[in-house]
Design an enzyme around this catalytic site. Structure first.
Site, PDB file in Angstrom:
ATOM      1  N   HIS A 313       0.804  -1.230   0.000  1.00 51.77           N
ATOM      2  CA  HIS A 313       0.000   0.000   0.000  1.00 51.77           C
ATOM      3  C   HIS A 313       0.832   1.273   0.000  1.00 51.77           C
ATOM      4  O   HIS A 313       0.277   2.364   0.137  1.00 51.77           O
ATOM      5  CB  HIS A 313      -0.909   0.055   1.225  1.00 51.77           C
ATOM      6  CG  HIS A 313      -1.996  -0.967   1.225  1.00 51.77           C
ATOM      7  ND1 HIS A 313      -3.233  -0.736   0.690  1.00 51.77           N
ATOM      8  CD2 HIS A 313      -2.014  -2.236   1.681  1.00 51.77           C
ATOM      9  CE1 HIS A 313      -3.990  -1.809   0.835  1.00 51.77           C
ATOM     10  NE2 HIS A 313      -3.266  -2.741   1.438  1.00 51.77           N
ATOM     11  N   LYS A 493      -7.944  13.871   4.723  1.00 56.83           N
ATOM     12  CA  LYS A 493      -7.070  12.689   4.672  1.00 56.83           C
ATOM     13  C   LYS A 493      -6.070  12.814   5.808  1.00 56.83           C
ATOM     14  O   LYS A 493      -5.960  13.881   6.414  1.00 56.83           O
ATOM     15  CB  LYS A 493      -6.344  12.626   3.324  1.00 56.83           C
ATOM     16  CG  LYS A 493      -5.687  13.958   2.918  1.00 56.83           C
ATOM     17  CD  LYS A 493      -5.056  13.883   1.546  1.00 56.83           C
ATOM     18  CE  LYS A 493      -6.005  14.056   0.389  1.00 56.83           C
ATOM     19  NZ  LYS A 493      -6.288  12.819  -0.342  1.00 56.83           N
ATOM     20  N   ARG A 494      -5.320  11.736   6.119  1.00 56.62           N
ATOM     21  CA  ARG A 494      -4.297  11.866   7.146  1.00 56.62           C
ATOM     22  C   ARG A 494      -3.338  13.001   6.805  1.00 56.62           C
ATOM     23  O   ARG A 494      -3.111  13.315   5.636  1.00 56.62           O
ATOM     24  CB  ARG A 494      -3.519  10.549   7.283  1.00 56.62           C
ATOM     25  CG  ARG A 494      -4.179   9.566   8.214  1.00 56.62           C
ATOM     26  CD  ARG A 494      -4.379  10.124   9.618  1.00 56.62           C
ATOM     27  NE  ARG A 494      -3.133  10.071  10.357  1.00 56.62           N
ATOM     28  CZ  ARG A 494      -2.802   9.087  11.177  1.00 56.62           C
ATOM     29  NH1 ARG A 494      -3.634   8.079  11.397  1.00 56.62           N
ATOM     30  NH2 ARG A 494      -1.651   9.097  11.796  1.00 56.62           N
ATOM     31  N   LYS A 499       1.304  14.406   1.276  1.00 56.85           N
ATOM     32  CA  LYS A 499      -0.041  14.784   0.834  1.00 56.85           C
ATOM     33  C   LYS A 499      -0.165  16.298   0.639  1.00 56.85           C
ATOM     34  O   LYS A 499      -1.113  16.784   0.058  1.00 56.85           O
ATOM     35  CB  LYS A 499      -1.084  14.283   1.826  1.00 56.85           C
ATOM     36  CG  LYS A 499      -1.145  12.744   1.908  1.00 56.85           C
ATOM     37  CD  LYS A 499      -2.147  12.289   2.960  1.00 56.85           C
ATOM     38  CE  LYS A 499      -2.129  10.792   3.215  1.00 56.85           C
ATOM     39  NZ  LYS A 499      -2.831  10.014   2.185  1.00 56.85           N
ATOM     40  N   THR A 600      -8.315   6.833  -1.928  1.00 57.04           N
ATOM     41  CA  THR A 600      -9.680   6.339  -2.106  1.00 57.04           C
ATOM     42  C   THR A 600     -10.673   7.466  -1.827  1.00 57.04           C
ATOM     43  O   THR A 600     -11.787   7.447  -2.333  1.00 57.04           O
ATOM     44  CB  THR A 600      -9.967   5.145  -1.174  1.00 57.04           C
ATOM     45  OG1 THR A 600      -9.448   5.441   0.124  1.00 57.04           O
ATOM     46  CG2 THR A 600      -9.312   3.886  -1.698  1.00 57.04           C
ATOM     47  N   LYS A 604     -14.375   8.787  -3.566  1.00 55.03           N
ATOM     48  CA  LYS A 604     -15.607   9.124  -2.838  1.00 55.03           C
ATOM     49  C   LYS A 604     -16.096  10.521  -3.225  1.00 55.03           C
ATOM     50  O   LYS A 604     -17.286  10.744  -3.451  1.00 55.03           O
ATOM     51  CB  LYS A 604     -15.365   9.044  -1.318  1.00 55.03           C
ATOM     52  CG  LYS A 604     -15.084   7.624  -0.838  1.00 55.03           C
ATOM     53  CD  LYS A 604     -14.464   7.567   0.562  1.00 55.03           C
ATOM     54  CE  LYS A 604     -13.793   6.206   0.772  1.00 55.03           C
ATOM     55  NZ  LYS A 604     -12.870   6.188   1.928  1.00 55.03           N
TER      56      LYS A 604
HETATM   57  C1  26V Z   1       2.334   2.532   8.030  1.00 51.39           C
HETATM   58  C2  26V Z   1       2.762   2.076   9.240  1.00 51.39           C
HETATM   59  C3  26V Z   1       4.208   2.013   9.498  1.00 51.39           C
HETATM   60  C4  26V Z   1       4.554   1.297  10.761  1.00 51.39           C
HETATM   61  C5  26V Z   1       3.628   1.649  11.848  1.00 51.39           C
HETATM   62  C6  26V Z   1       2.225   1.260  11.510  1.00 51.39           C
HETATM   63  C7  26V Z   1       1.820   1.712  10.201  1.00 51.39           C
HETATM   64  C8  26V Z   1       0.464   1.815   9.911  1.00 51.39           C
HETATM   65  C9  26V Z   1       0.063   2.279   8.693  1.00 51.39           C
HETATM   66  C10 26V Z   1       0.994   2.626   7.756  1.00 51.39           C
HETATM   67  C11 26V Z   1       0.564   3.171   6.453  1.00 51.39           C
HETATM   68  C12 26V Z   1       0.128   2.086   5.587  1.00 51.39           C
HETATM   69  C13 26V Z   1       0.023   2.520   4.214  1.00 51.39           C
HETATM   70  C14 26V Z   1      -1.315   3.095   3.821  1.00 51.39           C
HETATM   71  O1  26V Z   1      -2.217   3.387   4.577  1.00 51.39           O
HETATM   72  N1  26V Z   1      -1.420   3.248   2.540  1.00 51.39           N
HETATM   73  C15 26V Z   1      -2.583   3.818   1.895  1.00 51.39           C
HETATM   74  O2  26V Z   1      -3.350   2.713   1.406  1.00 51.39           O
HETATM   75  C16 26V Z   1      -4.508   3.153   0.741  1.00 51.39           C
HETATM   76  C17 26V Z   1      -5.301   1.910   0.383  1.00 51.39           C
HETATM   77  O3  26V Z   1      -4.602   1.145  -0.536  1.00 51.39           O
HETATM   78  C18 26V Z   1      -4.127   3.974  -0.467  1.00 51.39           C
HETATM   79  O4  26V Z   1      -5.308   4.424  -1.096  1.00 51.39           O
HETATM   80  C19 26V Z   1      -3.282   5.163  -0.058  1.00 51.39           C
HETATM   81  O5  26V Z   1      -2.833   5.863  -1.194  1.00 51.39           O
HETATM   82  C20 26V Z   1      -2.096   4.680   0.746  1.00 51.39           C
HETATM   83  O6  26V Z   1      -1.381   5.778   1.276  1.00 51.39           O
END
Ligand code: 26V
Length: 758
Positions: A313, A493-494, A499, A600, A604
């Protein structure tokens, strides 16, 4: 039918008639009816079952969604109306579970809805965090974090009685399993299975969201880990991951046995989707457990490899997980020999250091393990998958080209249109009939209405109604006063540097200075931000502080405040998304090209008739391809150009500011005296220093082109019919972004659940 059940339940439980019942009582009665109705449905079944394993499921409130899937929505709405209530008001009684950070968790929730809608046998498996992520409060123009409890006796959680032991290096704990039923809109049901720690203790939470990070036997399922957190919490996160996968592996093998299959038949009767690398230890854990059943390691590795598929992701370096082998030794020593064996086996065939699971520093690369020992790896939008193949995971693509596949993300239209924007759904149905409710591609039948002035005018009216509704809600929730006749420009968004919320804020600075010099926009502009920052992500918090100070500055300026308004929507979550999305006119999707894997929210907003202002990043590329260049406002450098700048280290914000006084004027505003006096100078200086000397995500690179594009869009807005045509085209072309389509593709190319049934 619902009428009778509801009346009966209100009487049995509270001894009230519907006309005396409170909102709370209506909520509790509807909850128990929806749960009973769901329980009566057959569980989706078949020879093969999917486990979608994820550390996050950002499901949001469930009442109206579940009523829709059960076919009870209309009846409930009508019945409540008779007593002066609406479903939306009744749903306010529900606490939102914040079991996700952002896109990855929300995607998992949309997928659960689509898997159930398609009648496929597939469960989500995750953790039951008691306090979820955190609740964002704003104090002194800064973000504060508070616990966000959501579990009450009346939640959707159903105890299952199932328990599994989980052995850590230091102690053994017990995982207890809860289910949240997932009804499909075509009958049948699946479940979201959430593991909780039997000995979890909420009393160890101190002030705010701090607690003893080492007290694993009591803290494991208290909080969801934010995506950019402090060092001391990292080991806890590994404990959480092993807790999840150990219990999940036992559950999968138990269900396999109960269905009458041998452990070695795992790949024929189960498929596991690993949602990012957080559950990656499931691979060695399954192999270890097969070993305990007497399956030799190489055979076990082969079976598990044919059962597991991995979704990537993000390409952000800090999110690509690597764990020191020593940490794994502490948390789950039993996995260390398995991981070492898997590394050795993989290295025999592929010795290059860049594909080793354990690198020379003793770090275990989770994604590498997933790719060697999984049968598919997918990106989440076409551009993202290409970047994985050509850059991030190139050595792996060279070894295993057949494993790589793209699955462009999608969203569930049931939540984001049918429940979330009833007036728009009605407007669509008046024009093209009800087919689009089941088949999102049917939305294209709206295209001929581009030439129908009445339709265009009523679409504009609808948007105005949604803006009015948002204004009411924000007035009530945080005292913000919005003018529904202003342009609503939204970035929700976050908060992350890539971003580029800061770029949006610097546009607001530009507009403010223009207004001060007598050049007003064609009509008032309201810029809404909604974003949580990870508690330890200092720069992200600095951006929030800057936005809040800017907002206050403009608000105090009588010459500007009628033309520009900046609003930070507090505590962005799924519920707030439901408020914002129908009301949006300009959808800000302005990440640095190459950095947003998909997005996403972009889908929406488009589905709800907003026009995208965006870079050619993630799924924006595919949105542009569908609506055509006339119906989207694009700007900024291409991903190829950005990747080249990174490779050559050729981006220099200092030089940009030296050479371009327009840019310098906007950046300098961060240190503008009156602004500094409204806020915390340390925070604003830090932000300025970073922007002018580092600017890792190249805010200044695209700022001028962004200003050009946004000014152009605001001018186009004044041709109201033309705008309505753009809006209608976006709605009509959104069908491809239904998660039903995405799930059909996952099933066709990865899971083969339907095929197994034939
Ligand atoms: C990263 C980490 C790093 C270690 C600590 C825990 C943790 C938790 C979450 C994340 C981020 C994960 C990546 C993420 O959320 N990606 C998003 O995924 C969406 C669904 O596929 C996508 O639409 C977004 O563009 C993407 O940023």
């Amino acid at each position: 039918m619902l009428k009778t059940a509801l009346t009966q339940t209100l009487w049995d439980r509270f001894h009230v008639k519907p006309e005396q019942a409170s909102r709370r009582q209506f909520y509790l009665a509807l909850l128990s009816i929806a749960q009973a109705e769901t329980a009566r449905r057959p569980r989706n079944a078949g020879p093969k079952k999917l486990y979608y394993v994820s550390a996050e499921f950002l499901i949001g409130k469930l009442l109206s969604n579940n009523l829709l899937s059960l076919g009870l929505y209309e009846e409930a709405e009508q019945f409540l109306a008779g007593f002066g209530h609406t479903l939306a008001e009744v749903e306010e009684e529900e606490d939102e579970p914040s079991l996700g950070n952002g896109g990855l968790g929300r995607l998992a929730a949309c997928f659960l809805d689509s898997i159930a809608a398609l009648g496929l046998p597939g469960d989500g498996v995750g953790l039951n965090y008691h306090e979820g992520l955190f609740r964002q409060a704003i104090r002194q123009r800064k973000q504060c974090e508070e616990p966000d409890p959501w579990i009450s006796p009346a939640s959707w959680l159903l105890p299952t009685g199932k328990r599994f032991p989980v052995a850590f290096g230091s102690c053994e704990v017990t995982a207890v399993l809860y289910d949240i039923a997932v009804p499909g809109c075509n009958g049948g049901r699946n479940a979201l299975r959430l593991f909780d720690l039997e000995t979890v203790n909420e009393d160890i939470i101190e002030d705010g969201i701090s607690f003893d990070k080492t007290d694993v036997a009591h803290n494991l399922t208290l909080f969801l880990y934010p995506d950019d957190s402090d060092e001391e919490g990292r080991l806890l996160r590994l404990y959480q991951q092993y807790f999840l996968v150990s219990a999940t592996a036992q559950l999968i093998l138990e269900e396999l046995r109960e269905r009458g299959f041998a452990p070695e038949e795992l790949d024929r009767h189960a498929v596991v989707q690993i949602n990012d690398t957080h559950p990656s230890l499931l691979i060695p854990e399954l192999i270890r457990l097969l070993g305990e059943e007497g399956v030799p390691l190489e055979r076990a590795a082969a079976v598990v490899s044919r059962s597991c598929a991995y979704t990537n992701h993000t390409i952000l370096a800090e999110a690509l997980e690597k764990w020191p082998l020593e940490s794994i030794e502490t948390v789950a020593p039993q996995l260390v020999p398995v991981i070492e064996a898997l590394d050795r086996l993989a290295a025999q065939a592929h010795p290059a250091p860049e594909v080793r699971i354990i690198d020379e520093d003793g770090l275990v690369h989770m994604a590498r393990m997933d790719i060697h020992y999984g049968f598919r790896v997918n990106g989440v939008a076409a551009l993202h998958t290409e970047i994985l193949k050509k850059k991030e995971l190139r050595p792996f693509y060279e070894i295993y080209p057949e494993k790589f596949t793209n699955k462009t993300n999608g969203i569930t239209f049931r939540r984001w249109l049918l429940c979330g924007n009833r007036p728009l759904a009605g407007w669509i149905e008046e024009r093209i009939g009800p087919d689009f409710r089941k088949d999102a591609d049917a939305l294209e039948r709206l295209l001929p209405f581009r030439g129908d002035e009445d339709s265009l005018l009523s679409l504009l009216e609808l948007k105005r109604g949604a803006k009015r509704r948002l204004a009411e809600r924000l007035l009530e929730s945080q005292g913000a006063k919005l003018d529904p006749d202003a342009v609503f420009d939204i970035q929700a968004k976050r908060l992350h540097e890539y971003k580029r919320q800061l770029m949006n804020a610097l546009y607001a600075v530009y507009l403010y200075l223009e207004i001060k010099e007598g050049r007003r926009p064609p009509r008032p502009v309201t810029v809404l931000f909604a974003a949580k920052a990870a508690p330890a992500y200092t720069l992200a918090k600095d951006v929030i502080h800057f936005i809040l100070c800017l907002s206050a500055l403009v608000e105090r300026d009588p010459a500007a405040r009628n033309w520009l308004k900046i609003v930070m929507v507090e505590n962005y979550n799924v519920t707030k998304a439901g408020w914002l999305i129908p009301a949006c006119e300009i959808s800000e999707q302005i990440s640095l090209a190459s950095q947003e894997a998909s997005g996403t929210g972009n889908m929406k907003f488009m589905l709800n008739g907003a026009v995208t202002l965006g870079t050619l990043d993630g799924a924006n590329v595919e949105i542009a391809g569908r609506v055509g260049r006339e119906n989207i406002a694009l700007f900024g450098k291409s991903s190829a150009e950005v990747l080249r700048l990174y490779e050559q280290g050729a981006y220099d914000p200092d030089a940009l500011l030296r050479e371009d006084p327009d840019l310098a004027r906007l950046a300098d505003f961060i240190l503008h005296g009156p602004l500094l006096r409204l806020g915390d100078p340390d925070s604003l200086f830090r932000l300025y220093r970073d922007l002018s000397h580092k600017d890792w995500f190249m805010t200044l690179l695209d700022l001028k082109d962004y200003i050009r594009a946004k000014d152009g869009l605001l001018r186009r807005y004044e041709d109201r019919l033309r705008w309505a045509r753009m809006s209608l085209t976006n709605i009509a072309m959104a069908g491809y972004f239904s998660s039903d389509r995405t799930i059909r593709e996952y099933d066709r190319d990865i899971w083969h659940l339907e095929e197994a049934r034939r």
